[in-house]
Design an enzyme around this catalytic site. Sequence first.
Site, PDB file in Angstrom:
ATOM      1  N   ASP A   1       0.853  -1.191   0.000  1.00 11.84           N
ATOM      2  CA  ASP A   1       0.000   0.000   0.000  1.00 11.84           C
ATOM      3  C   ASP A   1       0.891   1.244   0.000  1.00 11.84           C
ATOM      4  O   ASP A   1       2.033   1.191   0.456  1.00 11.84           O
ATOM      5  CB  ASP A   1      -0.847   0.051   1.285  1.00 11.84           C
ATOM      6  CG  ASP A   1      -1.982  -0.973   1.302  1.00 11.84           C
ATOM      7  OD1 ASP A   1      -2.076  -1.787   0.378  1.00 11.84           O
ATOM      8  OD2 ASP A   1      -2.767  -0.940   2.274  1.00 11.84           O
TER       9      ASP A   1
ATOM     10  N   ARG B   1      -1.163  -1.005  -8.456  1.00 14.43           N
ATOM     11  CA  ARG B   1      -2.528  -0.588  -8.094  1.00 14.43           C
ATOM     12  C   ARG B   1      -2.614   0.937  -8.204  1.00 14.43           C
ATOM     13  O   ARG B   1      -1.929   1.660  -7.492  1.00 14.43           O
ATOM     14  CB  ARG B   1      -2.843  -1.009  -6.666  1.00 14.43           C
ATOM     15  CG  ARG B   1      -4.219  -0.513  -6.209  1.00 14.43           C
ATOM     16  CD  ARG B   1      -4.331  -0.479  -4.696  1.00 14.43           C
ATOM     17  NE  ARG B   1      -4.239  -1.784  -4.118  1.00 14.43           N
ATOM     18  CZ  ARG B   1      -3.793  -1.992  -2.859  1.00 14.43           C
ATOM     19  NH1 ARG B   1      -3.392  -0.983  -2.106  1.00 14.43           N
ATOM     20  NH2 ARG B   1      -3.740  -3.219  -2.381  1.00 14.43           N
TER      21      ARG B   1
HETATM   22  P1  FDA Z   1     -14.344   8.777  -5.261  1.00 12.70           P
HETATM   23  O1  FDA Z   1     -13.830   9.104  -3.907  1.00 12.70           O
HETATM   24  O2  FDA Z   1     -14.604   9.887  -6.212  1.00 12.70           O
HETATM   25  O3  FDA Z   1     -15.622   7.872  -5.105  1.00 12.70           O
HETATM   26  C1  FDA Z   1     -16.470   7.518  -6.181  1.00 12.70           C
HETATM   27  C2  FDA Z   1     -17.754   6.948  -5.622  1.00 12.70           C
HETATM   28  O4  FDA Z   1     -17.463   5.739  -4.940  1.00 12.70           O
HETATM   29  C3  FDA Z   1     -18.413   7.823  -4.562  1.00 12.70           C
HETATM   30  O5  FDA Z   1     -19.251   8.762  -5.140  1.00 12.70           O
HETATM   31  C4  FDA Z   1     -19.143   6.797  -3.730  1.00 12.70           C
HETATM   32  O6  FDA Z   1     -20.328   6.399  -4.389  1.00 12.70           O
HETATM   33  C5  FDA Z   1     -18.209   5.636  -3.737  1.00 12.70           C
HETATM   34  N1  FDA Z   1     -17.277   5.685  -2.600  1.00 12.70           N
HETATM   35  C6  FDA Z   1     -15.964   6.032  -2.607  1.00 12.70           C
HETATM   36  N2  FDA Z   1     -15.419   5.934  -1.383  1.00 12.70           N
HETATM   37  C7  FDA Z   1     -16.406   5.524  -0.564  1.00 12.70           C
HETATM   38  C8  FDA Z   1     -16.471   5.233   0.819  1.00 12.70           C
HETATM   39  N3  FDA Z   1     -15.423   5.356   1.625  1.00 12.70           N
HETATM   40  N4  FDA Z   1     -17.665   4.849   1.329  1.00 12.70           N
HETATM   41  C9  FDA Z   1     -18.747   4.701   0.540  1.00 12.70           C
HETATM   42  N5  FDA Z   1     -18.749   4.964  -0.784  1.00 12.70           N
HETATM   43  C10 FDA Z   1     -17.603   5.373  -1.342  1.00 12.70           C
HETATM   44  N6  FDA Z   1      -5.308   5.038  -1.045  1.00 12.70           N
HETATM   45  C11 FDA Z   1      -4.023   5.272  -0.721  1.00 12.70           C
HETATM   46  O7  FDA Z   1      -3.661   6.429  -0.483  1.00 12.70           O
HETATM   47  N7  FDA Z   1      -3.127   4.245  -0.658  1.00 12.70           N
HETATM   48  C12 FDA Z   1      -3.467   2.967  -0.941  1.00 12.70           C
HETATM   49  O8  FDA Z   1      -2.616   2.075  -0.886  1.00 12.70           O
HETATM   50  C13 FDA Z   1      -4.824   2.704  -1.288  1.00 12.70           C
HETATM   51  N8  FDA Z   1      -5.251   1.448  -1.567  1.00 12.70           N
HETATM   52  C14 FDA Z   1      -6.511   1.249  -2.063  1.00 12.70           C
HETATM   53  C15 FDA Z   1      -6.910  -0.026  -2.488  1.00 12.70           C
HETATM   54  C16 FDA Z   1      -8.140  -0.195  -3.100  1.00 12.70           C
HETATM   55  C17 FDA Z   1      -8.532  -1.559  -3.566  1.00 12.70           C
HETATM   56  C18 FDA Z   1      -9.005   0.924  -3.281  1.00 12.70           C
HETATM   57  C19 FDA Z   1     -10.314   0.771  -3.974  1.00 12.70           C
HETATM   58  C20 FDA Z   1      -8.641   2.154  -2.801  1.00 12.70           C
HETATM   59  C21 FDA Z   1      -7.411   2.329  -2.185  1.00 12.70           C
HETATM   60  N9  FDA Z   1      -7.042   3.572  -1.689  1.00 12.70           N
HETATM   61  C22 FDA Z   1      -5.726   3.780  -1.335  1.00 12.70           C
HETATM   62  C23 FDA Z   1      -8.059   4.630  -1.476  1.00 12.70           C
HETATM   63  C24 FDA Z   1      -8.156   5.557  -2.666  1.00 12.70           C
HETATM   64  O9  FDA Z   1      -6.986   6.332  -2.766  1.00 12.70           O
HETATM   65  C25 FDA Z   1      -9.370   6.497  -2.550  1.00 12.70           C
HETATM   66  O10 FDA Z   1      -9.245   7.274  -1.395  1.00 12.70           O
HETATM   67  C26 FDA Z   1     -10.722   5.776  -2.529  1.00 12.70           C
HETATM   68  O11 FDA Z   1     -10.733   4.651  -3.342  1.00 12.70           O
HETATM   69  C27 FDA Z   1     -11.847   6.720  -2.990  1.00 12.70           C
HETATM   70  O12 FDA Z   1     -11.608   7.118  -4.313  1.00 12.70           O
HETATM   71  P2  FDA Z   1     -12.468   6.604  -5.584  1.00 12.70           P
HETATM   72  O13 FDA Z   1     -11.501   6.390  -6.686  1.00 12.70           O
HETATM   73  O14 FDA Z   1     -13.262   5.425  -5.218  1.00 12.70           O
HETATM   74  O15 FDA Z   1     -13.322   7.822  -6.039  1.00 12.70           O
END
Ligand code: FDA
Length: 301
Positions: free
Chosen positions: A130, A180
Site C-alpha cells: 500500500d 494498483r
Molecule cells: P471517489 O472518492 O470519487 O468515489 C467515487 C464513488 O465511490 C463515490 O461517489 C461513492 O459512491 C463511492 N465511494 C468512494 N469511497 C467511498 C467510501 N469510503 N464509502 C462509501 N462509498 C464510497 N489510497 C491510498 O492512499 N493508498 C493505498 O494504498 C490505497 N489502496 C486502495 C486499495 C483499493 C482496492 C481501493 C479501492 C482504494 C485504495 N485507496 C488507497 C483509497 C483511494 O486512494 C481512494 O481514497 C478511494 O478509493 C476513494 O476514491 P475513488 O476512486 O473510489 O473515487
Amino acid sequence: MIRAAVLAVTERSWTRKLVTETKPGRLVAERFVAGETLESAVAVTRALNEEGLKVSLDHLGEHVTSVEEAISAKDAYLSCAAAISDAGLDANLSVKLTQLGMGLDDGMAADHVHEIALAAARVGTSVTIDMEEAVYTDTTIGIFENAQKEHGNLGIAIQAYLLRSASDLDRIIPLGGHIRLCKGAYAEPEDIAYQGASEVDRSFDRLSALLMSSPQTKPAIASHDDARLEPVLAAAGSRTAPWEFQMLYGVRRARQRELTAAGHDMRVYVPYGEAWYPYLTRRMAERPANLTFFARALIGK
Ligand code: FDA
C-alpha cells in the site's frame, strides 16, 4: 479541504473513543472491516470467492512504535499466507510498510517484506505494498524495487493525486509486478499533490491509460468512480495482458458483482484486525455521507 477537516477531527482522542468504544461506531466499522480475527477474514474471503470475486487481505495496522509490534504484524501476515493456502482461497496480501517498521527501522521493514514475499511465493500468491503518506513514498518505492527484483511477486500502489506519480511509474513499470492505481487517501499539501477533484481525476485517467498500454505490468485499477472506470473498460478491448479492477470491502458492492458478471477480474480489498480505526477514518473522509450514517446510528435512528 473536507478530507483534511474530517481527518483532523478523527485524530482527536475523544472522537476515537466515541467511535471505537460505542456500538454505533462499531456498527459503522462492520460495514468496511471483515472482523477483528483472521478466522473472520477467511470466512468473508471464502464467501466473496464463491461469488467469483478475488480478494486482497489487509491485516490492519500502521505506524508501529516498537520492534515487537512490527514483528507481530509480520507474523500476522505469515499466518495469513498460511491460511490462504489451508483454506484454498483466491487471495493475495496487502501490506502497509509503517506497520512492518518503516519509519522506525527501514532495514527491518525491508526484511519483513522479504519474509512475507517468500511466504506468499510458497503458497503461490503475491504481495501488494500500500502507499501511505507522501513522506514515505521514496522509501516505499525503494523497498518495493529491491523486493520485486529479488522475488518477482510484488506490487505497489500509486496515488494519482501526487504530482510525482507519472515519473514514479516510468521507473517502476519496467520491473513488472502489479501496480494498483488509486486516487490517494491522505491529506497532502499543494506543492506535492493535486487538490481539486477534477485535477486528480485527469491525473488518474492519464496514469490508467499509461498502465493499460504497458504490457510488462499488471494494472490494478482501484476506484469506485464510474467515470474513471469507463476509459479503462474502453482500453481493455485492445489489451491482451492481464489486468484487474479493485474495490474496497463494503463499498459499491453491487457494482463489484456487476463488473464480475461482465467477465472482468475484480479484487476486493478486505481489511481485518483490531486496529481498524485509522482505516475507518479514511473511509469517512472520502465520503462524508458515511459520517451521517454514523451520526444516525449514534442517535438511534
Ligand atoms: P471517489 O472518492 O470519487 O468515489 C467515487 C464513488 O465511490 C463515490 O461517489 C461513492 O459512491 C463511492 N465511494 C468512494 N469511497 C467511498 C467510501 N469510503 N464509502 C462509501 N462509498 C464510497 N489510497 C491510498 O492512499 N493508498 C493505498 O494504498 C490505497 N489502496 C486502495 C486499495 C483499493 C482496492 C481501493 C479501492 C482504494 C485504495 N485507496 C488507497 C483509497 C483511494 O486512494 C481512494 O481514497 C478511494 O478509493 C476513494 O476514491 P475513488 O476512486 O473510489 O473515487
